[in-house]
Write an enzyme that holds these catalytic residues in place. Structure first.
Site, mmCIF file in Angstrom:
data_model
loop_
_atom_site.group_PDB
_atom_site.id
_atom_site.type_symbol
_atom_site.label_atom_id
_atom_site.label_comp_id
_atom_site.label_asym_id
_atom_site.label_seq_id
_atom_site.Cartn_x
_atom_site.Cartn_y
_atom_site.Cartn_z
ATOM 1 N N SER A 151 2.435 9.609 -3.136
ATOM 2 C CA SER A 151 3.072 8.464 -2.492
ATOM 3 C C SER A 151 3.687 8.873 -1.147
ATOM 4 O O SER A 151 2.979 9.315 -0.247
ATOM 5 C CB SER A 151 4.114 7.868 -3.436
ATOM 6 O OG SER A 151 4.535 6.597 -3.003
ATOM 7 N N GLU A 245 -2.795 -1.277 -6.725
ATOM 8 C CA GLU A 245 -1.605 -0.849 -5.994
ATOM 9 C C GLU A 245 -1.688 -1.246 -4.524
ATOM 10 O O GLU A 245 -2.775 -1.402 -3.956
ATOM 11 C CB GLU A 245 -1.391 0.650 -6.125
ATOM 12 C CG GLU A 245 -2.492 1.543 -5.584
ATOM 13 C CD GLU A 245 -2.028 2.993 -5.498
ATOM 14 O OE1 GLU A 245 -1.033 3.242 -4.794
ATOM 15 O OE2 GLU A 245 -2.659 3.850 -6.131
ATOM 16 N N HIS A 275 -0.166 2.712 -9.261
ATOM 17 C CA HIS A 275 0.288 3.694 -8.284
ATOM 18 C C HIS A 275 0.550 5.040 -8.970
ATOM 19 O O HIS A 275 1.081 5.091 -10.067
ATOM 20 C CB HIS A 275 1.568 3.161 -7.635
ATOM 21 C CG HIS A 275 2.103 3.985 -6.523
ATOM 22 N ND1 HIS A 275 1.393 4.248 -5.376
ATOM 23 C CD2 HIS A 275 3.308 4.604 -6.371
ATOM 24 C CE1 HIS A 275 2.128 4.989 -4.557
ATOM 25 N NE2 HIS A 275 3.285 5.221 -5.139
#
Length: 305
Positions: A151, A245, A275
């Site tokens: 991320s 996502e 995610h």
């Protein structure tokens, strides 16, 4: 299509988020409160037997080396955790560390970078640079490292590699990211198109980053939004992203930026997955972790030869 296990996980996560027991990165929770929720969730993660957790300090910042017991740190994964740039820590990524440390060929250096809003850009990147320099001072070559992250940490993986390239420093053997954030502007259509399908990241993420992390900097600078960078000279890249996502398009934009400069890219798509899905128990997650480890081990073998 997502498995029943993943659907059950999504339902459970939504319930935990509603009760405040799990983080929802939607820009609506105060960043410091969000950080506390993530911290509490981290503490629930069990330690892995047979793995050493060694605290280190570099450039005034702390980090943690995770490795199989009695293992030397000849080959290192620098792991940069996610958390929206304003939460998370070494324990946040313990699930991935656990998978990496099953190999006796390398250790993992979990970077504890400074967090927004107290420490906006470029503080986090500066700490990642310091972590790299610390390892080289310990005798580890850049080519004997792989940079990995999830991320926001995936964003910092690319930013760190671009910085090293720009400043003539030795690059790692490979880059490995899970659901990386490729841009901090609103140029990616999936930010809006898939927001109702994303059980972790919400609609106000970009606005939140602009407030707490970007500050007065140009959002299109490659150290903030790597998709706008020149990937010339970067090492091979491995990425994964879930179809459910908001950062779905980011992965493809990063892939294009790399392939336009002839950089090999392997992009794994998790159908029906959320995610950072390799962090969760699911059949597709296990496949992703296996392929990720295979990429890392291949790249480190290349650096040995």
């Amino acid at each position: 299509m997502a498995s029943q296990e993943m659907e059950t996980l999504k339902t459970g996560m939504k319930m935990m988020m509603e009760k405040g027991f799990a983080p929802k990165f939607d820009g609506k929770m105060d960043p410091l409160n969000l950080r506390e929720v993530v911290f509490v969730a981290q503490k629930r993660m069990p330690a892995e037997p047979g793995i050493e957790f060694l605290p280190v300090t570099y450039g005034g910042v702390t980090g943690e080396i995770n490795r199989p017991e009695q293992k030397k740190d000849d080959y290192i994964i620098i792991y940069i955790h996610g958390g929206g740039f304003n939460s998370g820590g070494a324990e946040y990524s313990i699930n991935m560390t656990r998978n990496f440390c099953k190999s006796h060929d390398y250790a993992v250096f979990n970077v504890e970078y400074r967090l927004a809003p107290e420490h906006p850009f470029p503080a986090g990147l500066e700490d990642c640079i310091s972590a790299y320099r610390y390892l080289t001072q310990q005798g580890v070559r850049g080519g004997d490292m792989v940079f990995a992250g999830d991320s926001a940490g995936g964003n910092l993986v690319f930013a760190l590699a671009l910085y090293l390239r720009d400043h003539g420093m030795e690059l790692p053997a490979g880059l490995c990211t899970l659901s990386p954030v490729g841009a901090l502007d609103d140029s990616m259509p999936s930010r809006k198109e898939r927001v109702d399908r994303d059980c972790i990241i919400g609609a106000d993420f970009t606005e939140e980053m602009q407030i707490t992390y970007i500050g007065d900097h140009d959002v299109r600078t490659p150290y903030l939004s790597p998709i706008y960078g020149d990937f010339t000279g970067l090492p091979p890249i491995w990425m994964c992203v879930g179809t459910e996502e908001v950062f779905y398009d980011d992965a493809f934009a990063l892939q294009a930026a790399a392939q336009n400069k002839g950089i090999p890219v392997e992009l794994l798509i998790g159908k029906g997955m959320c995610h950072v899905y390799p962090m969760f128990p699911d059949r597709q997650s296990k496949i992703a972790v296996k392929r990720m480890r295979s990429f890392i081990e291949k790249r480190l073998r290349v650096s040995k030869s």
